[in-house]
Design an enzyme around this catalytic site. Structure first.
Site, short mmCIF file in Angstrom:
data_model
loop_
_atom_site.label_atom_id
_atom_site.label_comp_id
_atom_site.label_asym_id
_atom_site.label_seq_id
_atom_site.Cartn_x
_atom_site.Cartn_y
_atom_site.Cartn_z
N LYS A 1 16.86 -90.52 26.63
CA LYS A 1 18.18 -90.29 26.02
C LYS A 1 19.05 -91.52 26.17
CE LYS A 1 18.62 -85.32 26.82
NZ LYS A 1 19.34 -84.31 27.57
N HIS B 1 -13.61 -74.87 19.91
CA HIS B 1 -14.27 -75.70 18.90
C HIS B 1 -13.61 -77.07 18.77
CE1 HIS B 1 -16.77 -72.30 17.46
NE2 HIS B 1 -15.78 -71.63 18.04
N GLU C 1 8.59 -79.58 33.69
CA GLU C 1 9.90 -80.12 34.12
C GLU C 1 10.20 -79.76 35.56
OE1 GLU C 1 13.25 -79.27 31.55
OE2 GLU C 1 12.56 -80.69 30.06
O1 PA5 Z 1 15.36 -77.07 30.98
C1 PA5 Z 1 16.25 -77.83 30.65
O2 PA5 Z 1 17.30 -77.95 31.30
C2 PA5 Z 1 16.13 -78.67 29.38
O3 PA5 Z 1 14.91 -78.55 28.76
C3 PA5 Z 1 17.20 -78.27 28.38
O4 PA5 Z 1 17.02 -76.91 28.07
C4 PA5 Z 1 17.16 -79.12 27.13
O5 PA5 Z 1 17.17 -80.49 27.46
C5 PA5 Z 1 18.33 -78.80 26.22
O6 PA5 Z 1 19.53 -79.02 26.87
P1 PA5 Z 1 20.88 -78.37 26.39
O7 PA5 Z 1 20.73 -76.88 26.43
O8 PA5 Z 1 21.93 -78.88 27.33
O9 PA5 Z 1 21.12 -78.84 24.97
#
Ligand code: PA5
Length: 426
Positions: free
Chosen positions: A400, A286, A265
């Site tokens: 989303k 393996h 990310e």
């Molecule tokens: O790193 C991030 O920001 C995302 O992976 C969030 O942790 C994830 O989308 C969950 O979001 P939230 O904590 O708002 O539910």
């Protein structure tokens, strides 16, 4: 790379780069809310006393770190082991009805506490699981009783989850404004579930704090976090577009998942970024070993080499030597594993896959905190070397928005999107 690393470090430390509003993790191991930290420990003790099952509800950065820590420090078999702490299940990290039903059946006739973790408070996956568990707890314990068993970790002031927590009077913990989900394991996000598992969170913060001091060394040649950031960018420029994080201990499998989110990310945007993959060896030797040895040469590996054997196991001698394996009898399993590691590094480097080796003492809470900080710092620096904002995740919104539209979320924009998507689906 020295000049580039120094420039990236300067950007990060001075907070002058993209995403600089999200640098709270840099000094967190030193500057964290002590009052909340002690409240986390007290809540964990209360949870340990009052429930058999603790359900941590969250997705992405809101669950991966805690799950990684529990498996790393305790065991991937934590729930099945004899212990005086609750079983811990993770819900709200997928949209599988089978998974939800199975967790519910594991909770049957058990005393339950839940921790809903969501920075935004609007994420669909945890919202579904929370609906289900809140209803279950209110049915089982009444509204008053449920209040004592529901813990919320979210933004300090805003969001639907915060509103609900305030209305119902649930105990709440804070995801700091300046720390993004994937950098948040050492905040209440990770610390409450980790403490419920009986892990020493003071030692974990000490590990992170020592790493923070160690990796302040401005000498790029001596600073392992900076060297790691530099090495992976150099390899990327030479066409090594996939990095495989390698562990020789299944207890680190979830750590691999946490790392993939952190790097994936943070760096995968603007049409660039190293693709983060992972393996557990020798298991995956393996399965994926063949590809790594001889497939497309766009790979490099980063191995976490755990030095100590905290659970020695000696291989027995067979007087008849039926399997002709007596050459390893009397050795420890760890010794054999280390030889598998050495053999694989030699073989994969022969096959044109560069290997970076990260040596770690053992699998304690301290080591976990140290490793987390190492990876976070290296990630921030690496992202700036790469030229991206390592602290946003605009691409996560794509699916989303489509999903909301397809599910009929109200609003003109959703409706227009829905019509367009339905045409494409047909
Ligand atoms: O790193 C991030 O920001 C995302 O992976 C969030 O942790 C994830 O989308 C969950 O979001 P939230 O904590 O708002 O539910």
């Amino acid at each position: 790379m020295e000049g580039e690393v120094k420039a990236a470090v300067k950007t990060l430390r001075e907070g002058s780069g993209a995403g600089s509003d999200f640098l709270g993790w840099v000094d967190l191991p030193q500057i964290y809310d002590r009052e909340e930290f002690s409240r986390i420990k007290k809540a964990a003790e209360r949870i340990q006393r009052s429930c058999d099952v603790f359900v941590a509800i969250g997705i992405g950065g809101s669950y991966l770190g805690a799950r990684a820590a529990i498996e790393f420090v305790k065991s991937p078999f934590y729930n099945a082991l004899k212990k005086d702490t609750p079983a811990i299940y993770f819900a709200g990290n997928n949209i599988s009805s089978a998974y939800l039903n199975e967790i519910l059946s594991l909770c049957e006739e058990k005393d339950i506490c839940i921790n809903v973790i969501s920075k935004s408070g609007t994420t669909t996956e945890p919202a579904i699981a929370f609906r289900v568990f809140r209803e279950l707890l209110e049915r089982k314990y009444g509204e008053e009783g449920a209040r004592e068993r529901i813990f919320i970790t979210t933004d300090k002031a805003k969001g639907k989850l915060k509103e609900l927590a305030d209305e119902k009077g649930y105990e709440t913990f804070v995801v700091p404004d300046d720390i993004g989900g994937r950098y948040s394991v050492l905040t209440a996000v990770g610390l409450l579930p980790i403490a419920v598992a009986g892990i020493d969170i003071d030692a974990m913060m000490r590990g992170a704090s020592d790493a923070r001091i160690a990796f302040r060394d401005p000498d790029v040649k001596k600073n392992d976090a900076y060297r790691y950031a530099a090495a992976r960018n150099l390899l990327f420029r030479e066409g090594k577009t996939t990095e495989i994080l390698v562990t020789y201990d299944p207890a680190l499998a979830m750590m691999n998942e946490w790392w993939k989110q952190l790097y994936g990310e943070s760096e995968g945007k603007d049409l660039t970024g190293i693709f983060p993959a992972s393996v557990v060896f020798s298991t995956d030797l393996h399965s994926l070993g063949q590809y790594i040895q001889q497939g497309v040469r766009n790979l490099f590996e980063t191995v976490i080499d755990i030095q100590q054997d905290n659970s020695p196991f000696v291989i027995p001698h067979d007087p008849r030597n039926i399997d002709e394996m007596n050459f390893i009898s009397g050795k420890t399993v760890h010794e054999v594993n280390r030889n598998a590691f050495l053999a694989t590094v030699l073989s994969h480097t022969d096959g044109g896959v560069p290997n970076l080796i990260l040596e770690l003492d053992s699998r304690t809470a301290y080591d976990f905190g140290y490793l987390v900080y190492f990876f976070e710092l290296a990630c921030g620096v690496s992202g700036y070397i790469l030229g991206v904002n390592p602290f946003d995740q605009p691409g996560v919104e794509g699916y989303k928005n489509n999903m909301y539209a397809l599910l009929g979320k109200p609003g003109a924009e959703n409706e227009a999107r829905r019509n367009e998507l339905l045409k494409r689906i047909q």
